[in-house]
Design an enzyme around this catalytic site. Structure first.
Site, PDB file in Angstrom:
ATOM      1  N   GLU A   1      -2.132  -1.326  11.177  1.00 46.86           N
ATOM      2  CA  GLU A   1      -3.747  -1.436  10.907  1.00 46.86           C
ATOM      3  C   GLU A   1      -4.105  -1.903   9.285  1.00 46.86           C
ATOM      4  OE1 GLU A   1      -6.430   1.549  12.085  1.00 46.86           O
ATOM      5  OE2 GLU A   1      -6.103   1.282  14.017  1.00 46.86           O
ATOM      6  N   VAL A   2      -3.305  -1.111   8.512  1.00 42.67           N
ATOM      7  CA  VAL A   2      -3.343  -1.352   6.887  1.00 42.67           C
ATOM      8  C   VAL A   2      -2.025  -1.645   6.490  1.00 42.67           C
ATOM      9  CG1 VAL A   2      -3.727   0.180   4.797  1.00 42.67           C
ATOM     10  CG2 VAL A   2      -5.065   0.692   6.785  1.00 42.67           C
TER      11      VAL A   2
ATOM     12  N   HIS B   1       3.321   2.594   4.868  1.00 42.97           N
ATOM     13  CA  HIS B   1       3.000   3.916   4.541  1.00 42.97           C
ATOM     14  C   HIS B   1       3.835   4.545   5.839  1.00 42.97           C
ATOM     15  CE1 HIS B   1       0.009   1.669   7.318  1.00 42.97           C
ATOM     16  NE2 HIS B   1       0.120   2.896   8.058  1.00 42.97           N
TER      17      HIS B   1
HETATM   18  P1  AMP Z   1      -1.607   2.092  10.736  1.00 38.23           P
HETATM   19  O1  AMP Z   1      -2.213   1.707  11.944  1.00 38.23           O
HETATM   20  O2  AMP Z   1      -0.067   2.468  10.694  1.00 38.23           O
HETATM   21  O3  AMP Z   1      -1.686   0.826   9.816  1.00 38.23           O
HETATM   22  O4  AMP Z   1      -2.403   3.403   9.917  1.00 38.23           O
HETATM   23  C1  AMP Z   1      -3.400   3.381   9.114  1.00 38.23           C
HETATM   24  C2  AMP Z   1      -3.822   4.768   9.081  1.00 38.23           C
HETATM   25  O5  AMP Z   1      -4.715   4.662   7.883  1.00 38.23           O
HETATM   26  C3  AMP Z   1      -4.835   5.266  10.225  1.00 38.23           C
HETATM   27  O6  AMP Z   1      -4.154   6.504  10.881  1.00 38.23           O
HETATM   28  C4  AMP Z   1      -6.151   5.324   9.768  1.00 38.23           C
HETATM   29  O7  AMP Z   1      -6.726   6.404  10.383  1.00 38.23           O
HETATM   30  C5  AMP Z   1      -5.797   5.644   8.234  1.00 38.23           C
HETATM   31  N1  AMP Z   1      -6.780   5.386   7.136  1.00 38.23           N
HETATM   32  C6  AMP Z   1      -7.612   4.243   7.335  1.00 38.23           C
HETATM   33  N2  AMP Z   1      -8.340   4.528   6.171  1.00 38.23           N
HETATM   34  C7  AMP Z   1      -8.041   5.683   5.486  1.00 38.23           C
HETATM   35  C8  AMP Z   1      -9.094   6.370   4.476  1.00 38.23           C
HETATM   36  N3  AMP Z   1      -9.659   5.720   3.762  1.00 38.23           N
HETATM   37  N4  AMP Z   1      -8.310   7.456   3.922  1.00 38.23           N
HETATM   38  C9  AMP Z   1      -7.461   7.747   4.898  1.00 38.23           C
HETATM   39  N5  AMP Z   1      -6.793   7.663   5.871  1.00 38.23           N
HETATM   40  C10 AMP Z   1      -7.171   6.295   6.136  1.00 38.23           C
END
Ligand code: AMP
Length: 114
Positions: free
Chosen positions: A95-96, A100
């Protein structure tokens, strides 16, 4: 392209930071999927796993794993075990788009993942 994680690195938005060095930041996931759910990120912008170049990033990746193992011990999940995940791209469930590593622990994980 900058993401919300760049804003966390720059302290423009708050996060529950559990580790910081010159190169790496770790903070608790806002939507935890396990009793311990920490995101460990490089401060430089690498969008996704497929952008990693072993030649350029091997030391940084080693640091990510060192931090994961250290945080696992600090959070008391090192004895029972834990899961480290990198999601990559759409089908990987990313998602991001700022590299990470998820550190998940404190409960029994299942396989295969959803
Ligand atoms: P991914 O799906 O691997 O990209 O994981 C992105 C993660 O970032 C998800 O588990 C979200 O819950 C987490 N996330 C998104 N925004 C934030 C934030 N502001 N602080 C902490 N975690 C976040």
């Amino acid at each position: 392209m900058s993401t919300i994680f760049s804003k966390i690195i720059d302290k423009e938005i708050p996060a529950d930071i559990v580790y910081e060095s010159d190169t790496i930041l770790a903070f608790r996931d806002i939507n935890p999927q396990a009793p311990t759910h920490i995101l460990i990120i490089p401060k430089i912008e690498i969008p996704k796993v497929s952008d990693i170049k072993g030649k350029d990033h091997s030391e940084l990746l080693g640091e990510l794993f060192d931090v994961a193992n250290k945080l696992a011990a600090e959070n008391g999940i090192d004895k029972d075990g834990y899961r480290l995940i990198f999601n990559c791209g759409d089908h990987g469930g990313q998602e991001v788009y700022h590299l990470h590593m998820h550190l998940l622990g404190g409960r029994q994980m299942k396989w295969p993942p959803g």
